[in-house]
Design a protein around this motif. Structure first.
Motif, PDB file in Angstrom:
ATOM      1  N   SER A   1       5.142   6.588   6.643  1.00 23.20           N
ATOM      2  CA  SER A   1       3.952   6.085   7.467  1.00 23.20           C
ATOM      3  C   SER A   1       3.938   7.295   8.700  1.00 23.20           C
TER       4      SER A   1
ATOM      5  N   SER B   1       1.407  -8.035   6.808  1.00 25.93           N
ATOM      6  CA  SER B   1      -0.026  -8.184   6.537  1.00 25.93           C
ATOM      7  C   SER B   1      -0.522  -9.418   7.102  1.00 25.93           C
TER       8      SER B   1
ATOM      9  N   CYS C   1      -2.859  -4.711  10.206  1.00 32.95           N
ATOM     10  CA  CYS C   1      -1.762  -4.588  11.100  1.00 32.95           C
ATOM     11  C   CYS C   1      -1.415  -3.324  11.082  1.00 32.95           C
ATOM     12  N   ALA C   2      -0.506  -3.017  12.373  1.00 32.83           N
ATOM     13  CA  ALA C   2      -0.197  -1.626  12.592  1.00 32.83           C
ATOM     14  C   ALA C   2       1.170  -1.376  12.833  1.00 32.83           C
ATOM     15  N   GLY C   3       1.913  -0.864  11.921  1.00 35.08           N
ATOM     16  CA  GLY C   3       3.400  -0.614  12.184  1.00 35.08           C
ATOM     17  C   GLY C   3       3.587   0.899  12.710  1.00 35.08           C
ATOM     18  N   GLY C   4       3.395   1.776  11.875  1.00 33.93           N
ATOM     19  CA  GLY C   4       3.295   3.183  12.013  1.00 33.93           C
ATOM     20  C   GLY C   4       1.657   3.662  12.045  1.00 33.93           C
ATOM     21  N   GLY C   5       0.980   2.693  11.344  1.00 34.11           N
ATOM     22  CA  GLY C   5      -0.657   2.736  11.657  1.00 34.11           C
ATOM     23  C   GLY C   5      -1.214   3.442  10.377  1.00 34.11           C
TER      24      GLY C   5
ATOM     25  N   GLN D   1       9.918  -1.785   1.474  1.00 28.92           N
ATOM     26  CA  GLN D   1       8.694  -1.393   0.676  1.00 28.92           C
ATOM     27  C   GLN D   1       8.408   0.117   0.432  1.00 28.92           C
TER      28      GLN D   1
ATOM     29  N   THR E   1      -1.964  -6.029   2.967  1.00 28.14           N
ATOM     30  CA  THR E   1      -1.217  -4.846   2.592  1.00 28.14           C
ATOM     31  C   THR E   1      -0.316  -5.059   1.640  1.00 28.14           C
ATOM     32  N   GLY E   2       0.264  -6.468   1.433  1.00 31.13           N
ATOM     33  CA  GLY E   2       1.330  -6.375   0.637  1.00 31.13           C
ATOM     34  C   GLY E   2       1.692  -8.007   0.342  1.00 31.13           C
TER      35      GLY E   2
ATOM     36  N   HIS F   1       0.679  -1.154  -0.056  1.00 27.88           N
ATOM     37  CA  HIS F   1      -0.061   0.062   0.057  1.00 27.88           C
ATOM     38  C   HIS F   1       0.655   1.279   0.003  1.00 27.88           C
ATOM     39  N   LYS F   2       2.311   1.315   0.227  1.00 27.95           N
ATOM     40  CA  LYS F   2       2.962   2.393   0.399  1.00 27.95           C
ATOM     41  C   LYS F   2       3.007   3.198  -0.895  1.00 27.95           C
TER      42      LYS F   2
ATOM     43  N   ASN G   1      -1.566   2.045   7.192  1.00 30.41           N
ATOM     44  CA  ASN G   1      -2.647   1.243   6.303  1.00 30.41           C
ATOM     45  C   ASN G   1      -3.979   0.876   7.215  1.00 30.41           C
TER      46      ASN G   1
HETATM   47  C1  LIG Z   1       4.945  -0.572   5.898  1.00 31.89           C
HETATM   48  C2  LIG Z   1       4.167  -1.785   5.828  1.00 31.89           C
HETATM   49  C3  LIG Z   1       3.158  -2.097   6.957  1.00 31.89           C
HETATM   50  C4  LIG Z   1       3.108  -1.085   8.175  1.00 31.89           C
HETATM   51  O1  LIG Z   1       3.086   0.165   8.058  1.00 31.89           O
HETATM   52  P1  LIG Z   1       1.829   0.799   8.343  1.00 31.89           P
HETATM   53  O2  LIG Z   1       2.115   2.486   8.274  1.00 31.89           O
HETATM   54  O3  LIG Z   1       1.437   0.748   9.716  1.00 31.89           O
HETATM   55  O4  LIG Z   1       0.669   0.665   7.403  1.00 31.89           O
HETATM   56  C5  LIG Z   1       2.213  -3.058   6.670  1.00 31.89           C
HETATM   57  N1  LIG Z   1       2.273  -4.033   5.518  1.00 31.89           N
HETATM   58  C6  LIG Z   1       3.404  -3.828   4.488  1.00 31.89           C
HETATM   59  C7  LIG Z   1       3.126  -4.559   3.444  1.00 31.89           C
HETATM   60  C8  LIG Z   1       4.133  -2.702   4.757  1.00 31.89           C
HETATM   61  O5  LIG Z   1       4.814  -2.419   3.903  1.00 31.89           O
END
Ligand SMILES: *Cc1c(COP(=O)(O)O)cnc(C)c1O
Length: 456
Positions: free
Chosen positions: A234, A390, A267-271, A144, A418-419, A116-117, A273
């Motif tokens: 993100s 994801s 899923c939440a990394g930086g939030g 990514q 997300t990927g 989604h990036k 997606n």
């Molecule tokens: C970067 C990434 C995430 C996490 O980032 P968010 O900002 O939380 O969305 C999730 N899935 C994929 C495939 C990513 O590349």
């Protein structure tokens, strides 16, 4: 409408593509707290931010009032090459689980960058070009974001310089080559091209780098080069704004068939997606028009929502970026050998952090072996090889569907895929060889990092 069979994939037509991003902040009663200057602790002004970030993006970052921001045609034209992304009914997964739940996923992996990036890389490159800049700098961990930005920069004719965490640079050489196909310059971080990089190399020779360090190098390079600005993939409000396209499309596709999700999972990394996926649904909740159960999924090795503290913190180890009020584990936190590179960040989007504090969403954390088990089951029945990031959402979607099997509830579940995971085979290999550990930080370790938070 309801008697019609729901297809495996629900597509929108090109005409049905959203023409504006949705700015969730406009409908929040408790707005996310402002970014602060790391030295003075005063709110960052637009002109301060514009030294580091593009002008139009700063305006979007600071906009808490306009609910809809029109998407310029030049951006829509790029979106049209790979959007709308499919909303898939996971019939095969439902069958495998023998669940009465209906499972849908929004698949963002069908572009070359594989995630989604790209949705935010495109507008960020576009506004930089429109401002007359020569180029942009950024960092990438898993790769990514760097790949997505490289694609966007080559499309708009902009120089792209990526600082890639050294460990990842060495482990994922093909990510690096994809970026170079698109003309980006890729430097392993820490490097000797910046003052902060040289300092870190002197203090920690042989280090494999970190995201926080790569951010500091990218910012320094942007600030010291005429016609360059720094961009980020993100955490920031503006990124979540761009990612709202994911949720808007999902909602439009579901509305076509009169489907309403009960549970929405990401899923939440930086939030970014998750924030994008839930945006229009959360908007309805904030306006009191509907209720949804929203679940953020994070690795138990990096549990910023479930175990972090809600406070102002540094966004990078070099402490050059503004302070953000967010759920955080502290800028010095290290998530161990977590294989989901995109979920290793110590903080969380200020928007999602605020919504979480206000009780609008839940969060759960999961150990990585459980995540890879879910990833493999998904790959075998649904075909697509998911990214480790994801797969955190897949894990909880499966768990929710299994709960429905017990209770007999026919819940409708929507999750963000997300990927794709083609560049993550080293992580899958660790899983197959039983070399994957489920590291969980101790309370003492978390407390140690909370004690280092800036006093604001
Ligand atoms: C970067 C990434 C995430 C996490 O980032 P968010 O900002 O939380 O969305 C999730 N899935 C994929 C495939 C990513 O590349």
């Amino acid at each position: 409408m309801t008697t019609e069979k729901i297809p495996y994939k629900i597509f929108l037509t090109e005409d049905e593509l959203p023409k504006a991003w949705y700015n969730l902040r406009a409908d929040m009663k408790n707005k996310p707290a402002p970014l602060l200057n790391p030295q003075t602790h005063a709110p960052m002004t637009a002109s301060e931010l514009e030294k580091v970030f593009c002008k139009e993006l700063v305006a979007q970052e600071l906009d808490d009032v306009n609910p809809y921001i029109p998407i310029p045609d030049e951006i829509l034209n790029f979106y049209r090459m790979y959007r709308p992304s499919p909303l898939v009914r996971a019939y095969c997964l439902e069958k495998k689980l023998q669940t009465p739940a209906k499972i849908y996923y929004k698949f963002e992996g069908q572009n070359t960058s594989g995630s989604h990036k790209l949705n935010s890389a495109i507008p960020q490159a576009y506004y930089a070009k429109k401002q007359g800049l020569k180029g942009v700098t950024t960092e990438t961990g898993a790769g990514q974001w760097g790949t997505a930005l490289a694609m966007a920069c080559s499309y708009y004719g902009l120089d792209c310089r990526v600082f890639m965490v050294k460990g990842s640079y060495e482990q994922k050489p093909f990510r690096r080559e994809v970026m170079r196909v698109y003309g980006a310059g890729v430097t392993p971080s820490p490097s000797d091209t910046t003052a902060i990089g040289r300092q870190i190399l002197a203090e920690h020779p042989g280090t494999t780098g970190s995201l926080g360090c790569a951010i500091s190098e990218a910012v320094e390079t942007a600030v010291n080069n005429e016609g360059y600005r720094y961009v980020l993939g993100s955490v920031l409000n503006l990124v979540m704004l761009h990612q709202s396209i994911v949720g808007l499309e999902s909602k439009a596709a579901m509305d076509k068939y009169g489907i309403r999700p009960d549970v929405i999972i990401g899923c939440a990394g930086g939030g970014s997606n998750l924030g994008g996926l839930i945006a229009p649904f959360m908007g309805e909740m904030l306006k009191g028009q509907a209720r949804y159960e929203i679940i953020a999924v994070e690795p138990s090795s990096c549990p910023s929502l479930t175990r972090g503290t809600f406070a102002y913190d540094y966004c990078d180890t070099g402490r050059v970026c503004p302070l953000a009020k967010m759920k955080t584990l502290g800028a010095n936190f290290s998530p161990g050998a977590n294989r989901a590179g995109g979920l290793r960040y110590h903080g969380m989007s200020p928007v999602l952090s605020q919504l979480y504090e206000d009780g609008y969403m839940k969060a759960v954390s999961v150990p990585q072996t459980k995540v890879f088990e879910a990833a493999e089951m998904f790959a075998r029945v649904e075909g697509t090889l998911p990214a480790p990031e994801s797969s955190h959402a897949i894990r909880i979607a499966i768990d929710e569907a299994l709960k429905c099997k017990e209770t007999g509830e026919e819940k409708t579940i929507l999750f963000g895929l997300t990927g794709t995971g083609y560049f993550d085979m080293y992580a899958y290999e660790k899983f197959h060889n039983h070399q994957m550990d489920d590291y969980i930080p101790s309370d003492e370790e978390l407390q140690k990092n909370f004690a280092l938070l800036p006093k604001v």
